[in-house]
Enzyme design. Structure first.
Site, PDB file in Angstrom:
ATOM      1  N   LYS A   1       0.976  -1.054   0.110  1.00  0.00           N
ATOM      2  CA  LYS A   1       0.110   0.058  -0.113  1.00  0.00           C
ATOM      3  C   LYS A   1       0.819   1.217   0.057  1.00  0.00           C
ATOM      4  O   LYS A   1       1.871   1.194   0.557  1.00  0.00           O
ATOM      5  CB  LYS A   1      -0.976   0.171   1.242  1.00  0.00           C
ATOM      6  CG  LYS A   1      -1.678   1.367   1.359  1.00  0.00           C
ATOM      7  CD  LYS A   1      -2.269   1.623   2.778  1.00  0.00           C
ATOM      8  CE  LYS A   1      -2.852   2.825   3.079  1.00  0.00           C
ATOM      9  NZ  LYS A   1      -3.683   3.130   4.207  1.00  0.00           N
TER      10      LYS A   1
ATOM     11  N   GLU B   1      -7.632  12.319  12.986  1.00  0.00           N
ATOM     12  CA  GLU B   1      -6.724  11.232  13.416  1.00  0.00           C
ATOM     13  C   GLU B   1      -5.741  11.599  14.468  1.00  0.00           C
ATOM     14  O   GLU B   1      -4.794  12.197  14.384  1.00  0.00           O
ATOM     15  CB  GLU B   1      -6.031  10.719  12.068  1.00  0.00           C
ATOM     16  CG  GLU B   1      -5.267   9.450  12.336  1.00  0.00           C
ATOM     17  CD  GLU B   1      -4.517   8.804  11.217  1.00  0.00           C
ATOM     18  OE1 GLU B   1      -3.765   7.806  11.193  1.00  0.00           O
ATOM     19  OE2 GLU B   1      -4.908   9.294   9.983  1.00  0.00           O
TER      20      GLU B   1
END
Length: 449
Positions: free
Chosen positions: A206, A256
């Site tokens: 990824k 986050e």
């Protein structure tokens, strides 16, 4: 403009080694006019889980770069706090506020002038709002307690005199004249396709690729007002601002958290996989169901959870992973998994931050290959975007968030940043639209209605 200190060196005026801090309780004080009345450097921080801070001026400053920047900052902070003389409540204790660049070899060139690879400031004056109380803290190096107490009384009196006239109306959004993207849709499609090819070849699992958007503003942006508006729209996010000099400010409202350390307990979040909000409850529920059942989203999110667990395991006796859920914000919803761990020994939040940065949500896997791909692909400097920003105290406790949904501004222009995780089955057009959605929190606070 104040010159930054050399790596790991505490910089302050007057120079010295004894840090003296005093705090006094205030009637409730709006941080917006308080922040507007401070000189650079200015800082702001608040989270859904804890206190709200605003600060200005310099009692001490720490800077570092290179591969050892986390350790260098930690050692300099230990030296700074070693002789701390503080009288006040725990909530209002002095803190160092700041952050790190995404890349360790960051060069502070425009629009990131003044932002080193690591920069932290202990404000001369700090406003704290916590547990229904408001406190003012004044800190100084190499000053007598009596001198700090006199300054505290003077600042308190000045705030009382200016409170009524300072609480004026919000200046409103500055307006956007034009925007310029670093990446066209066609270029983005090529970048995503190239990344997918690397994933299919086994070089990557990824990688998160980002874009930047430069907005020319019709008027100068008021950071305190923009932060207040972001608080109304995104109360469940971490709001932050770090303004090291008058040349620029980095601010945002990020969903986050990177890490919180309280004693030996670490809290962090896995946040990866996202989709927009619906115009109706029915459409919103359909979008929520789509993200919960998406194999692509589940795979991307699972990589992040797996990696955070692996990163925390060497320093903790137990890592607790909660059930995955959907976190809804004003314009977007994310897959979200809260994670906790208990350290086996006393630690420092910067050690946790160093271990976790960059998470797969903003970097990729394997980390080295992902960072190499980011450098080879992106045509702009990430600066502090997607990097740790937050605070810590003398005990090493603190909270850091990931600098997302953010922009750096010199007042009359702003550069916004947004990115998306790329995996084997990523579609360039879908990823492009999702990136544009992530600009909205900041762009909405800049555009005239």
């Amino acid at each position: 403009m104040e010159s930054p200190p050399r790596d790991g060196q505490v910089s302050a005026e007057p120079t010295g080694s004894a840090l003296v801090s005093r705090a006094v309780e205030l009637p409730d004080c709006d941080p917006r006019p308080f922040l507007a009345g401070r000189d650079a450097p200015r800082v702001y921080w608040t989270s859904p889980y804890g206190p709200e801070f605003a600060g200005g001026g310099t009692a001490a400053r720490i800077a570092a770069d290179g591969a050892d920047r986390f350790e260098t900052v930690r050692e300099a902070a230990d030296e700074l706090f070693e002789g701390l003389d503080y009288d006040g409540p725990e909530a209002a204790r002095p803190r160092l506020f700041g952050g790190f660049a995404f890349h360790e070899d960051h060069d502070p060139a425009p629009p990131w002038q003044g932002f080193g690879a690591a920069e932290f400031v202990l404000p001369r004056t700090q406003l704290t709002r916590a547990n229904g109380e408001t406190w003012l803290t004044v800190s100084s190096l190499n000053a007598t307690p009596e001198a700090v107490e006199r300054e505290l009384a003077e600042v308190r009196e000045a705030l009382a005199e200016s409170r009524d006239r300072a609480n004026g109306p919000d200046a409103g959004p500055p307006g956007v004249v034009s925007t310029t993207s670093t990446t066209t849709r066609e270029e983005w499609a090529e970048q995503v396709s190239a990344a997918v090819s690397r994933i299919e070849a086994g070089d990557l699992r990824k990688v998160t690729l980002a874009q930047a958007l430069t907005a020319e503003l019709a008027d100068e942006v008021s950071i305190p007002d923009a932060l207040a508006r972001l608080g109304e729209s995104y109360p469940d996010c971490f709001r932050f601002c770090f303004e090291p000099t008058t040349d620029g400010a980095f601010f945002g409202a990020t969903p986050e958290r990177l890490a919180t350390l309280r004693g030996r307990t670490v809290e962090t979040d896995a946040l990866a996989g996202s989709v927009g909000r619906g115009d109706t409850p029915e459409e919103d529920a359909e979008l929520e169901a789509s993200i919960e059942t998406s194999e692509k989203m589940a795979h991307e999110h699972g990589l992040v959870v797996e990696t955070i667990r692996d990163q925390l395991s060497p320093v903790s006796g137990e890592v607790r992973v909660a059930d995955r859920r959907v976190r809804k914000l004003a314009t977007i919803q994310h897959l979200w998994t809260p994670i906790e761990a208990d350290l086996t020994d006393n630690g420092h939040v910067l050690s946790i931050v160093e271990a976790l940065h960059p998470t797969p949500a903003v970097g990729g896997l394997p980390p080295e290959a992902a960072l190499r791909t980011i450098r080879e692909t992106e045509t702009f400097d990430r600066g502090w975007y997607a990097a740790p920003v937050g605070w810590f105290d003398a005990a090493g406790d603190g909270t850091f968030a990931v600098g997302l949904r953010s922009a750096v501004t010199d007042g009359t222009s702003a550069t916004l940043f947004a990115g998306n995780g790329i995996v084997a089955d990523s579609d360039p057009d879908e990823e492009y639209e999702e990136v544009q959605l992530k600009y909205r929190p900041i762009l909405d606070e800049l555009e005239d209605e």
